[in-house]
Motif scaffolding. Structure first.
Motif, PDB file in Angstrom:
ATOM      1  N   PRO A 240       8.983  31.911 -10.892  1.00 32.89           N
ATOM      2  CA  PRO A 240       8.900  33.168 -11.640  1.00 32.89           C
ATOM      3  C   PRO A 240       7.585  33.289 -12.402  1.00 32.89           C
ATOM      4  N   GLY A 241       6.972  34.448 -12.315  1.00 32.32           N
ATOM      5  CA  GLY A 241       5.737  34.701 -13.037  1.00 32.32           C
ATOM      6  C   GLY A 241       4.486  34.200 -12.358  1.00 32.32           C
ATOM      7  N   SER A 242       4.613  33.600 -11.186  1.00 29.28           N
ATOM      8  CA  SER A 242       3.448  33.048 -10.491  1.00 29.28           C
ATOM      9  C   SER A 242       2.629  34.150  -9.840  1.00 29.28           C
ATOM     10  N   ASP A 243       1.332  33.902  -9.755  1.00 25.10           N
ATOM     11  CA  ASP A 243       0.434  34.816  -9.070  1.00 25.10           C
ATOM     12  C   ASP A 243       0.463  34.529  -7.568  1.00 25.10           C
ATOM     13  N   ASP A 244       0.210  35.573  -6.761  1.00 21.19           N
ATOM     14  CA  ASP A 244       0.212  35.396  -5.313  1.00 21.19           C
ATOM     15  C   ASP A 244      -0.829  34.382  -4.846  1.00 21.19           C
ATOM     16  N   SER A 245      -1.844  34.116  -5.664  1.00 27.90           N
ATOM     17  CA  SER A 245      -2.872  33.159  -5.262  1.00 27.90           C
ATOM     18  C   SER A 245      -2.302  31.762  -5.045  1.00 27.90           C
ATOM     19  N   ARG A 246      -1.152  31.492  -5.616  1.00 30.82           N
ATOM     20  CA  ARG A 246      -0.522  30.186  -5.424  1.00 30.82           C
ATOM     21  C   ARG A 246      -0.123  29.969  -3.951  1.00 30.82           C
ATOM     22  N   LEU A 247       0.006  31.066  -3.219  1.00 28.20           N
ATOM     23  CA  LEU A 247       0.376  30.963  -1.811  1.00 28.20           C
ATOM     24  C   LEU A 247      -0.784  30.513  -0.922  1.00 28.20           C
ATOM     25  N   THR A 248      -2.019  30.684  -1.398  1.00 25.52           N
ATOM     26  CA  THR A 248      -3.186  30.504  -0.529  1.00 25.52           C
ATOM     27  C   THR A 248      -3.245  29.148   0.167  1.00 25.52           C
ATOM     28  N   PRO A 249      -3.106  28.007  -0.534  1.00 27.17           N
ATOM     29  CA  PRO A 249      -3.200  26.728   0.192  1.00 27.17           C
ATOM     30  C   PRO A 249      -2.109  26.535   1.232  1.00 27.17           C
ATOM     31  N   PHE A 250      -0.948  27.121   0.998  1.00 26.61           N
ATOM     32  CA  PHE A 250       0.139  26.999   1.964  1.00 26.61           C
ATOM     33  C   PHE A 250      -0.152  27.836   3.208  1.00 26.61           C
ATOM     34  N   ILE A 251      -0.634  29.058   2.991  1.00 28.55           N
ATOM     35  CA  ILE A 251      -0.946  29.923   4.125  1.00 28.55           C
ATOM     36  C   ILE A 251      -2.131  29.371   4.906  1.00 28.55           C
ATOM     37  N   GLU A 252      -3.142  28.870   4.208  1.00 28.72           N
ATOM     38  CA  GLU A 252      -4.296  28.286   4.901  1.00 28.72           C
ATOM     39  C   GLU A 252      -3.860  27.092   5.749  1.00 28.72           C
ATOM     40  N   THR A 253      -2.956  26.287   5.212  1.00 24.56           N
ATOM     41  CA  THR A 253      -2.447  25.145   5.970  1.00 24.56           C
ATOM     42  C   THR A 253      -1.750  25.605   7.240  1.00 24.56           C
ATOM     43  N   LEU A 254      -0.899  26.628   7.137  1.00 21.88           N
ATOM     44  CA  LEU A 254      -0.182  27.119   8.309  1.00 21.88           C
ATOM     45  C   LEU A 254      -1.149  27.726   9.328  1.00 21.88           C
ATOM     46  N   LEU A 255      -2.153  28.447   8.865  1.00 21.72           N
ATOM     47  CA  LEU A 255      -3.142  29.006   9.781  1.00 21.72           C
ATOM     48  C   LEU A 255      -3.893  27.908  10.510  1.00 21.72           C
ATOM     49  N   THR A 256      -4.150  26.808   9.828  1.00 15.94           N
ATOM     50  CA  THR A 256      -4.867  25.696  10.428  1.00 15.94           C
ATOM     51  C   THR A 256      -4.004  24.955  11.444  1.00 15.94           C
ATOM     52  N   LEU A 257      -2.757  24.702  11.082  1.00 13.23           N
ATOM     53  CA  LEU A 257      -1.895  23.863  11.910  1.00 13.23           C
ATOM     54  C   LEU A 257      -1.301  24.594  13.105  1.00 13.23           C
ATOM     55  N   PHE A 258      -1.087  25.892  12.976  1.00 14.41           N
ATOM     56  CA  PHE A 258      -0.415  26.655  14.039  1.00 14.41           C
ATOM     57  C   PHE A 258      -1.304  27.819  14.486  1.00 14.41           C
ATOM     58  N   PRO A 259      -2.482  27.540  15.022  1.00  9.33           N
ATOM     59  CA  PRO A 259      -3.437  28.610  15.300  1.00  9.33           C
ATOM     60  C   PRO A 259      -2.936  29.666  16.277  1.00  9.33           C
ATOM     61  N   ASP A 260      -2.160  29.271  17.287  1.00  8.56           N
ATOM     62  CA  ASP A 260      -1.676  30.243  18.269  1.00  8.56           C
ATOM     63  C   ASP A 260      -0.156  30.316  18.295  1.00  8.56           C
ATOM     64  N   ARG A 261       0.503  29.656  17.346  1.00 11.03           N
ATOM     65  CA  ARG A 261       1.970  29.627  17.295  1.00 11.03           C
ATOM     66  C   ARG A 261       2.468  29.952  15.888  1.00 11.03           C
ATOM     67  N   LEU A 262       1.755  30.853  15.216  1.00  8.75           N
ATOM     68  CA  LEU A 262       2.163  31.314  13.891  1.00  8.75           C
ATOM     69  C   LEU A 262       2.494  32.791  13.983  1.00  8.75           C
ATOM     70  N   LEU A 263       3.735  33.145  13.587  1.00  6.59           N
ATOM     71  CA  LEU A 263       4.263  34.498  13.738  1.00  6.59           C
ATOM     72  C   LEU A 263       4.471  35.109  12.344  1.00  6.59           C
ATOM     73  N   TRP A 264       3.943  36.311  12.143  1.00  4.62           N
ATOM     74  CA  TRP A 264       4.196  36.972  10.859  1.00  4.62           C
ATOM     75  C   TRP A 264       5.560  37.656  10.870  1.00  4.62           C
ATOM     76  N   GLY A 265       6.291  37.488   9.757  1.00  5.22           N
ATOM     77  CA  GLY A 265       7.550  38.190   9.574  1.00  5.22           C
ATOM     78  C   GLY A 265       7.688  38.619   8.123  1.00  5.22           C
ATOM     79  N   SER A 266       8.327  39.737   7.891  1.00  4.62           N
ATOM     80  CA  SER A 266       8.449  40.281   6.536  1.00  4.62           C
ATOM     81  C   SER A 266       9.546  39.599   5.721  1.00  4.62           C
ATOM     82  N   ASP A 267      10.584  39.116   6.399  1.00  3.65           N
ATOM     83  CA  ASP A 267      11.823  38.659   5.761  1.00  3.65           C
ATOM     84  C   ASP A 267      12.437  39.779   4.916  1.00  3.65           C
ATOM     85  N   TRP A 268      12.241  41.022   5.346  1.00  6.46           N
ATOM     86  CA  TRP A 268      12.855  42.177   4.688  1.00  6.46           C
ATOM     87  C   TRP A 268      14.339  42.195   5.016  1.00  6.46           C
TER      88      TRP A 268
END
Length: 302
Positions: A219-247
């Motif tokens: 709670p109260g965290s800025d979206d910037s906290r997501l950056t290292p996690f997203i960068e890691t996923l982009l690095t590890l799954f370059p052609d097998r990473l799927l965007w989803g909204s979880d709406w």
């Protein structure tokens, strides 16, 4: 230079307007099989239908989605398939089946004949037995999934990652995708373990969804906290990473559908713009076979 692939063009690039949402839900409180969300889930405790999704997704350039189960009930499976049959924007459906039931292979065979059925999802994250997926009781159902070319969505948390590696080695031909990046701890605790375990799973040919991360923020965290996690996923799954909204679950983070997508587009535009076509469309189409039979499981590097 970032650990993301070399040769990328700095800044943002346009994303074509045929985005695939690889993970969204619907539910109706009046369904006799509805159990979640309950009254304690605030804004989620109302009906969310396919037209509600379309009203927020289509203005953002999202043209189709993969509809994912929310209830552990066969009746929901039938309901979702009925919705998909009458909804052109639903390109695929991931349903629930009791994989331990003796009738599971027959049900999977029936499901495989349904045009939009793409896979199944056991709700592993809440199970007391973290090794349930390794149970010998599941072998007939898992063999049926493999035999019919269906996929398995792994709804897990970091504590399941070692188990999932063992599972993947036992079932190397089963197309497997990790939902929500395995829901890492956004406080940073256990980051190295999560990163290394996800790297090993990527080496085993597993796919992953860039979805559901905003609701894991403290709670109260800025979206910037997501950056290292997203960068890691982009690095590890370059052609097998799927965007989803979880709406509509993403609404629990106080974000609209458009804001969730805009954040993903901005960070991908900054970190890995040449990946946009795959992340927002191609990877989901390949993994789920939205334009045909789909891809074979990734090469395994043991």
């Amino acid at each position: 230079m970032s650990a993301i692939a070399h040769g990328e063009i700095p800044g943002s690039v346009p994303i074509r307007r045929d985005i695939v949402d690889a993970h969204q839900h619907v539910w109706s409180l009046s369904n006799p099989f509805h159990h979640w969300p309950g009254a304690g889930q605030g804004t989620l405790y109302r009906d969310y239908g396919v037209q509600d999704w379309a009203s927020v997704a289509e203005p953002s350039g999202v043209t189709c989605s993969v509809l994912v189960q929310a209830q552990e009930d066969w009746r929901e499976t039938l309901w979702l398939l009925s919705l998909a049959a009458h909804t052109p924007t639903i390109a695929g459906v991931v349903v629930w089946v009791d994989l331990a039931d003796a009738e599971a292979p027959a049900r999977i065979a029936w499901l495989a004949a349904q045009p939009k059925l793409k896979g199944v999802r056991p709700m592993l994250q809440d199970m007391a037995d973290e090794d349930w997926l390794l149970s010998s009781d599941l072998r007939p159902a898992l063999n049926a999934l493999c035999g019919h070319g269906l996929r398995l969505d792994a709804l897990i948390r970091p504590r399941h990652l070692d188990m999932l590696q063992r599972f993947r080695r036992e079932w190397p031909t089963l197309s497997l995708v990790i939902d929500h990046g395995a829901k890492p701890d956004m406080t940073g605790s256990g980051f190295a373990f999560w990163r290394d375990a996800m790297a090993r799973l990527s080496d085993l040919g597993v796919a992953c969804k860039l979805s559901g991360l905003h609701t894991e923020l403290p709670p109260g965290s800025d979206d910037s906290r997501l950056t290292p996690f997203i960068e890691t996923l982009l690095t590890l799954f370059p052609d097998r990473l799927l965007w989803g909204s979880d709406w509509p679950v993403c609404l629990l983070a106080g974000k609209t559908y458009g804001e969730i997508l805009a954040h993903a587009r901005a960070i991908v535009g900054r970190l890995a713009p040449v990946r946009a076509g795959s992340l927002f469309s191609g990877a989901a189409r390949r993994f789920y076979g939205l334009d045909g039979p789909g891809i074979l499981p990734g090469l395994i590097r043991m």
